[in-house]
Design a protein around this motif. Structure first.
Motif, PDB file in Angstrom:
ATOM      1  N   ASP A 166       3.904   3.017  -7.724  1.00  0.00           N
ATOM      2  CA  ASP A 166       4.148   1.556  -6.987  1.00  0.00           C
ATOM      3  C   ASP A 166       2.711   1.149  -6.523  1.00  0.00           C
ATOM      4  O   ASP A 166       2.613   0.115  -6.021  1.00  0.00           O
ATOM      5  CB  ASP A 166       5.121   1.347  -5.919  1.00  0.00           C
ATOM      6  CG  ASP A 166       6.490   1.634  -6.679  1.00  0.00           C
ATOM      7  OD1 ASP A 166       6.668   1.395  -7.532  1.00  0.00           O
ATOM      8  OD2 ASP A 166       7.448   1.995  -5.866  1.00  0.00           O
ATOM      9  N   MET A 167       1.619   1.918  -6.758  1.00  0.00           N
ATOM     10  CA  MET A 167       0.207   1.521  -6.554  1.00  0.00           C
ATOM     11  C   MET A 167      -0.714   1.190  -7.612  1.00  0.00           C
ATOM     12  O   MET A 167      -1.423   0.158  -7.588  1.00  0.00           O
ATOM     13  CB  MET A 167      -0.291   2.540  -5.530  1.00  0.00           C
ATOM     14  CG  MET A 167       0.314   2.693  -4.156  1.00  0.00           C
ATOM     15  SD  MET A 167      -0.552   3.518  -3.116  1.00  0.00           S
ATOM     16  CE  MET A 167      -2.342   3.166  -3.386  1.00  0.00           C
ATOM     17  N   VAL A 198      -3.440  -3.348  -2.942  1.00  0.00           N
ATOM     18  CA  VAL A 198      -3.782  -3.187  -1.589  1.00  0.00           C
ATOM     19  C   VAL A 198      -2.796  -4.040  -0.731  1.00  0.00           C
ATOM     20  O   VAL A 198      -2.793  -3.646   0.597  1.00  0.00           O
ATOM     21  CB  VAL A 198      -5.335  -3.721  -1.371  1.00  0.00           C
ATOM     22  CG1 VAL A 198      -6.164  -2.907  -1.801  1.00  0.00           C
ATOM     23  CG2 VAL A 198      -5.355  -5.141  -1.779  1.00  0.00           C
ATOM     24  N   ARG A 199      -2.008  -4.717  -1.327  1.00  0.00           N
ATOM     25  CA  ARG A 199      -1.035  -5.549  -0.561  1.00  0.00           C
ATOM     26  C   ARG A 199      -0.010  -5.781  -1.404  1.00  0.00           C
ATOM     27  O   ARG A 199      -0.098  -5.503  -2.806  1.00  0.00           O
ATOM     28  CB  ARG A 199      -1.301  -6.847   0.015  1.00  0.00           C
ATOM     29  CG  ARG A 199      -2.118  -6.917   1.262  1.00  0.00           C
ATOM     30  CD  ARG A 199      -1.681  -6.606   2.613  1.00  0.00           C
ATOM     31  NE  ARG A 199      -2.472  -6.539   3.628  1.00  0.00           N
ATOM     32  CZ  ARG A 199      -3.266  -5.618   4.105  1.00  0.00           C
ATOM     33  NH1 ARG A 199      -3.470  -4.422   3.130  1.00  0.00           N
ATOM     34  NH2 ARG A 199      -4.068  -5.629   5.279  1.00  0.00           N
ATOM     35  N   LYS A 200       1.359  -6.118  -1.303  1.00  0.00           N
ATOM     36  CA  LYS A 200       2.234  -6.409  -2.315  1.00  0.00           C
ATOM     37  C   LYS A 200       2.044  -7.480  -3.231  1.00  0.00           C
ATOM     38  O   LYS A 200       2.287  -7.242  -4.494  1.00  0.00           O
ATOM     39  CB  LYS A 200       3.662  -6.637  -1.756  1.00  0.00           C
ATOM     40  CG  LYS A 200       4.857  -6.823  -2.467  1.00  0.00           C
ATOM     41  CD  LYS A 200       6.271  -7.073  -1.705  1.00  0.00           C
ATOM     42  CE  LYS A 200       7.290  -7.125  -2.781  1.00  0.00           C
ATOM     43  NZ  LYS A 200       8.457  -7.359  -2.079  1.00  0.00           N
ATOM     44  N   TRP A 201       1.201  -8.462  -3.083  1.00  0.00           N
ATOM     45  CA  TRP A 201       0.759  -9.610  -3.854  1.00  0.00           C
ATOM     46  C   TRP A 201      -0.603  -9.336  -4.323  1.00  0.00           C
ATOM     47  O   TRP A 201      -1.125 -10.451  -4.989  1.00  0.00           O
ATOM     48  CB  TRP A 201       1.224 -10.904  -2.995  1.00  0.00           C
ATOM     49  CG  TRP A 201       0.488 -10.857  -1.586  1.00  0.00           C
ATOM     50  CD1 TRP A 201       1.013 -10.370  -0.520  1.00  0.00           C
ATOM     51  CD2 TRP A 201      -0.871 -11.350  -1.309  1.00  0.00           C
ATOM     52  NE1 TRP A 201       0.078 -10.695   0.578  1.00  0.00           N
ATOM     53  CE2 TRP A 201      -0.955 -11.318   0.068  1.00  0.00           C
ATOM     54  CE3 TRP A 201      -1.917 -12.088  -2.099  1.00  0.00           C
ATOM     55  CZ2 TRP A 201      -2.145 -11.801   0.649  1.00  0.00           C
ATOM     56  CZ3 TRP A 201      -2.779 -12.423  -1.585  1.00  0.00           C
ATOM     57  CH2 TRP A 201      -3.221 -12.345   0.058  1.00  0.00           C
ATOM     58  N   LEU A 202      -1.233  -8.470  -3.666  1.00  0.00           N
ATOM     59  CA  LEU A 202      -3.070  -8.306  -3.793  1.00  0.00           C
ATOM     60  C   LEU A 202      -3.410  -7.082  -4.507  1.00  0.00           C
ATOM     61  O   LEU A 202      -2.897  -6.056  -3.788  1.00  0.00           O
ATOM     62  CB  LEU A 202      -3.635  -8.971  -2.686  1.00  0.00           C
ATOM     63  CG  LEU A 202      -5.111  -8.970  -2.712  1.00  0.00           C
ATOM     64  CD1 LEU A 202      -5.511  -9.908  -3.651  1.00  0.00           C
ATOM     65  CD2 LEU A 202      -5.695  -9.077  -1.261  1.00  0.00           C
ATOM     66  N   VAL A 227     -10.168  -9.377  -8.137  1.00  0.00           N
ATOM     67  CA  VAL A 227      -9.047  -9.430  -7.409  1.00  0.00           C
ATOM     68  C   VAL A 227      -7.999  -9.986  -8.427  1.00  0.00           C
ATOM     69  O   VAL A 227      -8.252 -10.965  -9.005  1.00  0.00           O
ATOM     70  CB  VAL A 227      -9.109 -10.191  -6.023  1.00  0.00           C
ATOM     71  CG1 VAL A 227      -9.999  -9.256  -5.207  1.00  0.00           C
ATOM     72  CG2 VAL A 227      -9.508 -11.546  -6.168  1.00  0.00           C
ATOM     73  N   ILE A 228      -6.695  -9.687  -8.034  1.00  0.00           N
ATOM     74  CA  ILE A 228      -5.695 -10.200  -8.905  1.00  0.00           C
ATOM     75  C   ILE A 228      -4.534 -10.554  -7.583  1.00  0.00           C
ATOM     76  O   ILE A 228      -4.138  -9.616  -6.741  1.00  0.00           O
ATOM     77  CB  ILE A 228      -4.897  -9.399  -9.771  1.00  0.00           C
ATOM     78  CG1 ILE A 228      -5.835  -8.686 -10.784  1.00  0.00           C
ATOM     79  CG2 ILE A 228      -3.712  -9.629  -9.986  1.00  0.00           C
ATOM     80  CD1 ILE A 228      -5.410  -7.990 -11.861  1.00  0.00           C
TER      81      ILE A 228
END
Length: 233
Positions: A166-167, A198-202, A227-228
């Motif tokens: 999940d990463m 690095v975050r759920k959305w980033l 970044v995405i």
């Protein structure tokens, strides 16, 4: 750029929408040379029980020593029917491209065909598609110069998405589109993105894209990082 990217987000029964915004680039400067490439991507998808809709838009701009190297725009609209219910499903799409680096003034494609889900799990998505597309446009032919044209092509594509713990996410596709009637007229593209959440959305990401068009005898290889931002809802 050849439009063929797709939003490979993994939907479930409660998630019907997916949005993706990515901005990546590269920069290099020496005593004699400065170059940069910027790549911006926007994807949006809606998934229903039988029908799913997907749109992908990208713009790549680059310069080398103040000389333009890239100004490439690509847009895709794609529909899938029965993709969530059957291993064998139907697809259709329409595309528009304009590329400075590949010498494409404009290009439209529209087509349809069949797709096969090889794997459709949260951690591994694999599918292949095969179909027929009609293409019309204007480009600079390596032998004849600038000209308008139209052609029918076979379109074969392999797409993948692998999620590790999940990463870490590896996704991409390989596209092959030879002309049905003309030898030495082939479109080939492959793209791979590696992202680390690095975050759920980033996510931090690095992407590699290669394009080749034999009709114009042009090709490009673009490696970017950035970044995405993505969200399911």
């Amino acid at each position: 750029m050849i439009s063929s990217g797709t939003a490979l987000g993994q939907f479930n029964d409660s998630i019907n929408h997916y949005i993706y915004i990515g901005s990546t680039g590269s920069f290099s400067k020496t005593n004699d040379l400065a170059s940069y490439v910027l790549s911006n991507n926007f994807k949006f998808a809606i998934s229903k029980k039988k029908l799913s809709f997907n749109t992908v838009n990208s713009w790549v701009y680059g310069e080398q020593s103040d000389v333009k190297s890239n100004n490439d725009f690509s847009s895709l609209i794609e529909f899938d029917f029965l993709k969530k219910q059957k291993r064998l499903y139907y697809w259709g799409n329409g595309t528009f491209d304009k590329s400075y680096s590949l010498k494409i003034d404009f290009r439209y494609q529209a087509g349809a065909g069949l797709g096969l889900n090889i794997s459709q799990t949260p951690n591994l998505v694999l599918n292949v598609t095969e179909g027929l597309i009609y293409e019309t446009g204007s480009m600079i032919d390596k032998d004849l110069g600038e000209r308008d044209y139209d052609v029918w092509r076979n379109s074969a594509r392999f797409k993948y998405r692998w999620v590790m713990k999940d990463m870490i996410i590896l996704d991409g596709f390989v596209l092959y589109q030879p002309s049905i009637s003309t030898r030495h007229d082939t479109i080939f593209k492959t793209s791979t993105t590696l992202s680390i959440k690095v975050r759920k959305w980033l996510s931090l990401s690095s992407a590699l894209t290669y394009n080749e068009i034999t009709l114009t005898d042009r090709r490009n290889l673009i490696v970017t990082y950035g970044v995405i931002m993505e969200r399911f809802f």
